[in-house]
Design a protein around this motif. Sequence first.
Motif, mmCIF file in Angstrom:
data_model
loop_
_atom_site.group_PDB
_atom_site.id
_atom_site.type_symbol
_atom_site.label_atom_id
_atom_site.label_comp_id
_atom_site.label_asym_id
_atom_site.label_seq_id
_atom_site.Cartn_x
_atom_site.Cartn_y
_atom_site.Cartn_z
ATOM 1 N N LEU A 7 60.529 -31.708 -38.949
ATOM 2 C CA LEU A 7 60.443 -32.952 -38.185
ATOM 3 C C LEU A 7 61.523 -33.933 -38.637
ATOM 4 C CD1 LEU A 7 56.591 -33.684 -37.986
ATOM 5 C CD2 LEU A 7 58.090 -32.909 -36.148
ATOM 6 N N SER A 8 61.732 -34.015 -39.941
ATOM 7 C CA SER A 8 62.759 -34.912 -40.473
ATOM 8 C C SER A 8 64.144 -34.526 -39.979
ATOM 9 C CB SER A 8 62.709 -34.897 -42.006
ATOM 10 O OG SER A 8 63.721 -35.707 -42.555
ATOM 11 N N MET A 9 64.443 -33.229 -39.965
ATOM 12 C CA MET A 9 65.746 -32.776 -39.464
ATOM 13 C C MET A 9 65.914 -33.135 -37.991
ATOM 14 S SD MET A 9 66.644 -29.153 -41.346
ATOM 15 C CE MET A 9 65.084 -28.355 -41.002
ATOM 16 N N SER A 10 64.835 -32.999 -37.214
ATOM 17 C CA SER A 10 64.909 -33.354 -35.794
ATOM 18 C C SER A 10 65.180 -34.842 -35.609
ATOM 19 C CB SER A 10 63.594 -32.986 -35.088
ATOM 20 O OG SER A 10 63.384 -31.599 -35.079
ATOM 21 N N ALA A 11 64.617 -35.660 -36.484
ATOM 22 C CA ALA A 11 64.756 -37.112 -36.348
ATOM 23 C C ALA A 11 66.098 -37.631 -36.830
ATOM 24 C CB ALA A 11 63.633 -37.808 -37.107
ATOM 25 N N THR A 12 66.800 -36.871 -37.654
ATOM 26 C CA THR A 12 68.010 -37.398 -38.304
ATOM 27 C C THR A 12 69.264 -36.592 -37.974
ATOM 28 O OG1 THR A 12 67.516 -36.139 -40.324
ATOM 29 C CG2 THR A 12 66.703 -38.391 -40.212
ATOM 30 N N LYS B 38 72.665 -35.677 -35.850
ATOM 31 C CA LYS B 38 73.691 -36.560 -35.299
ATOM 32 C C LYS B 38 73.442 -36.865 -33.828
ATOM 33 C CE LYS B 38 77.355 -35.240 -38.529
ATOM 34 N NZ LYS B 38 78.706 -34.674 -38.696
ATOM 35 N N ASN B 39 72.714 -35.965 -33.145
ATOM 36 C CA ASN B 39 72.427 -36.179 -31.729
ATOM 37 C C ASN B 39 71.230 -37.099 -31.505
ATOM 38 O OD1 ASN B 39 74.509 -34.443 -30.939
ATOM 39 N ND2 ASN B 39 73.183 -32.646 -31.098
ATOM 40 N N SER B 40 70.518 -37.434 -32.571
ATOM 41 C CA SER B 40 69.330 -38.277 -32.448
ATOM 42 C C SER B 40 69.693 -39.727 -32.734
ATOM 43 C CB SER B 40 68.231 -37.829 -33.420
ATOM 44 O OG SER B 40 67.145 -38.731 -33.396
ATOM 45 N N THR B 41 69.352 -40.617 -31.801
ATOM 46 C CA THR B 41 69.567 -42.044 -32.013
ATOM 47 C C THR B 41 68.243 -42.760 -32.260
ATOM 48 O OG1 THR B 41 69.421 -42.464 -29.623
ATOM 49 C CG2 THR B 41 71.613 -42.070 -30.561
ATOM 50 N N LEU B 42 67.139 -42.032 -32.189
ATOM 51 C CA LEU B 42 65.825 -42.659 -32.302
ATOM 52 C C LEU B 42 65.281 -42.652 -33.722
ATOM 53 C CD1 LEU B 42 64.080 -41.191 -29.130
ATOM 54 C CD2 LEU B 42 65.077 -43.449 -29.425
ATOM 55 N N MET B 43 65.736 -41.709 -34.544
ATOM 56 C CA MET B 43 65.187 -41.538 -35.900
ATOM 57 C C MET B 43 63.669 -41.413 -35.825
ATOM 58 S SD MET B 43 67.677 -43.961 -38.243
ATOM 59 C CE MET B 43 67.448 -45.439 -37.244
ATOM 60 N N TYR B 44 63.232 -40.513 -34.973
ATOM 61 C CA TYR B 44 61.812 -40.357 -34.649
ATOM 62 C C TYR B 44 61.582 -38.931 -34.167
ATOM 63 C CZ TYR B 44 57.603 -40.774 -31.683
ATOM 64 O OH TYR B 44 56.390 -40.593 -31.090
ATOM 65 N N ALA B 45 60.480 -38.336 -34.578
ATOM 66 C CA ALA B 45 60.108 -37.016 -34.073
ATOM 67 C C ALA B 45 58.612 -36.819 -34.234
ATOM 68 C CB ALA B 45 60.870 -35.902 -34.803
ATOM 69 N N THR B 46 58.032 -36.081 -33.300
ATOM 70 C CA THR B 46 56.640 -35.682 -33.394
ATOM 71 C C THR B 46 56.551 -34.188 -33.135
ATOM 72 O OG1 THR B 46 56.240 -36.111 -31.040
ATOM 73 C CG2 THR B 46 55.788 -37.911 -32.571
ATOM 74 N N GLY B 47 55.459 -33.580 -33.520
ATOM 75 C CA GLY B 47 55.295 -32.166 -33.270
ATOM 76 C C GLY B 47 53.950 -31.661 -33.742
ATOM 77 N N TYR B 48 53.709 -30.387 -33.495
ATOM 78 C CA TYR B 48 52.470 -29.766 -33.962
ATOM 79 C C TYR B 48 52.781 -28.363 -34.455
ATOM 80 C CZ TYR B 48 52.518 -27.130 -29.572
ATOM 81 O OH TYR B 48 52.876 -26.308 -28.532
ATOM 82 N N VAL B 49 51.875 -27.841 -35.263
ATOM 83 C CA VAL B 49 51.991 -26.478 -35.740
ATOM 84 C C VAL B 49 50.586 -25.952 -35.958
ATOM 85 C CG1 VAL B 49 52.161 -27.167 -38.180
ATOM 86 C CG2 VAL B 49 53.094 -24.959 -37.454
ATOM 87 N N TRP B 50 50.349 -24.701 -35.612
ATOM 88 C CA TRP B 50 49.044 -24.079 -35.828
ATOM 89 C C TRP B 50 48.869 -23.759 -37.311
ATOM 90 C CZ3 TRP B 50 51.552 -21.123 -31.561
ATOM 91 C CH2 TRP B 50 51.195 -21.640 -30.311
ATOM 92 N N TYR B 51 47.701 -24.087 -37.827
ATOM 93 C CA TYR B 51 47.369 -23.741 -39.210
ATOM 94 C C TYR B 51 46.385 -22.576 -39.251
ATOM 95 C CZ TYR B 51 45.640 -24.060 -43.993
ATOM 96 O OH TYR B 51 45.279 -23.756 -45.276
ATOM 97 N N GLY C 259 64.703 -49.147 -37.171
ATOM 98 C CA GLY C 259 65.970 -49.082 -36.451
ATOM 99 C C GLY C 259 67.157 -49.708 -37.148
ATOM 100 N N ASP C 260 66.945 -50.389 -38.276
ATOM 101 C CA ASP C 260 68.072 -50.987 -38.995
ATOM 102 C C ASP C 260 68.767 -49.993 -39.915
ATOM 103 O OD1 ASP C 260 65.558 -51.156 -40.448
ATOM 104 O OD2 ASP C 260 66.687 -52.154 -42.031
ATOM 105 N N LEU C 261 68.151 -48.828 -40.129
ATOM 106 C CA LEU C 261 68.718 -47.844 -41.055
ATOM 107 C C LEU C 261 69.749 -46.950 -40.372
ATOM 108 C CD1 LEU C 261 65.621 -46.555 -43.080
ATOM 109 C CD2 LEU C 261 67.173 -48.445 -43.632
ATOM 110 N N SER C 262 70.645 -46.397 -41.170
ATOM 111 C CA SER C 262 71.557 -45.356 -40.695
ATOM 112 C C SER C 262 70.817 -44.019 -40.723
ATOM 113 C CB SER C 262 72.785 -45.281 -41.595
ATOM 114 O OG SER C 262 72.404 -44.860 -42.910
ATOM 115 N N LEU C 263 71.391 -43.013 -40.068
ATOM 116 C CA LEU C 263 70.775 -41.682 -40.105
ATOM 117 C C LEU C 263 70.679 -41.162 -41.538
ATOM 118 C CD1 LEU C 263 72.411 -39.857 -37.048
ATOM 119 C CD2 LEU C 263 70.024 -40.560 -37.285
#
Length: 296
Positions: free
Chosen positions: A185-190, A192-205, A219-223
């Motif tokens: 999730l962190s990689m998805s949020a950060t 270079k193509n992401s400007t939102l610095m945000y990600a959600t998801g699910y995984v089966w346990y 939103g004040d932070l850099s990637l």
Amino acid sequence: IFSRPPYLPPSSALSSPSPKRFVVMAACLHYLKSLPVLFFFFHVICAQVPYHDCLTTALNYTSNSTYENNLNRLLASLRENASFTGFYNTSVGKGADQVHGLVQCYKDISAGDCSTCADSAASQILELCPNSKAAVIWFDNCLLRYTSFNFFGIIDESKNSYVDGDSIPNPVQFKQLLRSFFNNLSMSATTKNSTLMYATGYVWYTDNITLYGLVECTGDLSLKSCDSCLKTSITTIWQCCSDRESARILSPSCVIRYEIYPFYGSLTPAPARPASSPPPPPANQSTTPSTPDNFP
């Protein structure tokens, strides 16, 4: 074990490092009973909703002072501007009476819900933290923060940990899954193509348990800074809270959270795990860092 320094301007603004204290906040008293040894190592506080930190090591302001007037103007500005893009930061005043603040709504809520959350945050932070020169408050839909120094673009490494729910079955396996899940999730949020610095998801346990997760930075932070904040939060949640059904790590700079029920977006449950599926590798997760339609 994770450390949290007294709330002072970031280390880059200090001439010498400050002493550290250990803190964990737990939402359920029954969870504390399972941690008798940890009482010797860090201060345990039961969480109050909304989650907030009055940052008692910061200086207080005097009622009817210039600082209080500037703070009220700042909070009014944050309330008025939050819903336009979901993020707004500004400064009010000059010199020692200047106040800096930001408000951020989570990316999957509507502009109307963002405005409502910002209103509640601006009102309740004054009630919960009277006369504090620095404070932060977290709701499920937004966070709001203000301080007497300019923190924009600087990571705040303080971490507040909240846990809830019953013990998770097979915690050793769950701990491994949790770390890889949040790393992805962190990689998805950060990226270079992401400007939102945000990600959600699910995984089966298991066949009956699906894990839902969210990561987000202000939103004040850099990637790069966002990535750093999320990495330390992932380490914290992995160390302190990975044997429960629910946990969140709240920092003034970033948030991570997991539940065993959907809590973001449309609240639609994940599809059932195929009966023939083996235990889920990290690739089975679904992440959604895409731009929401709720904001202009």
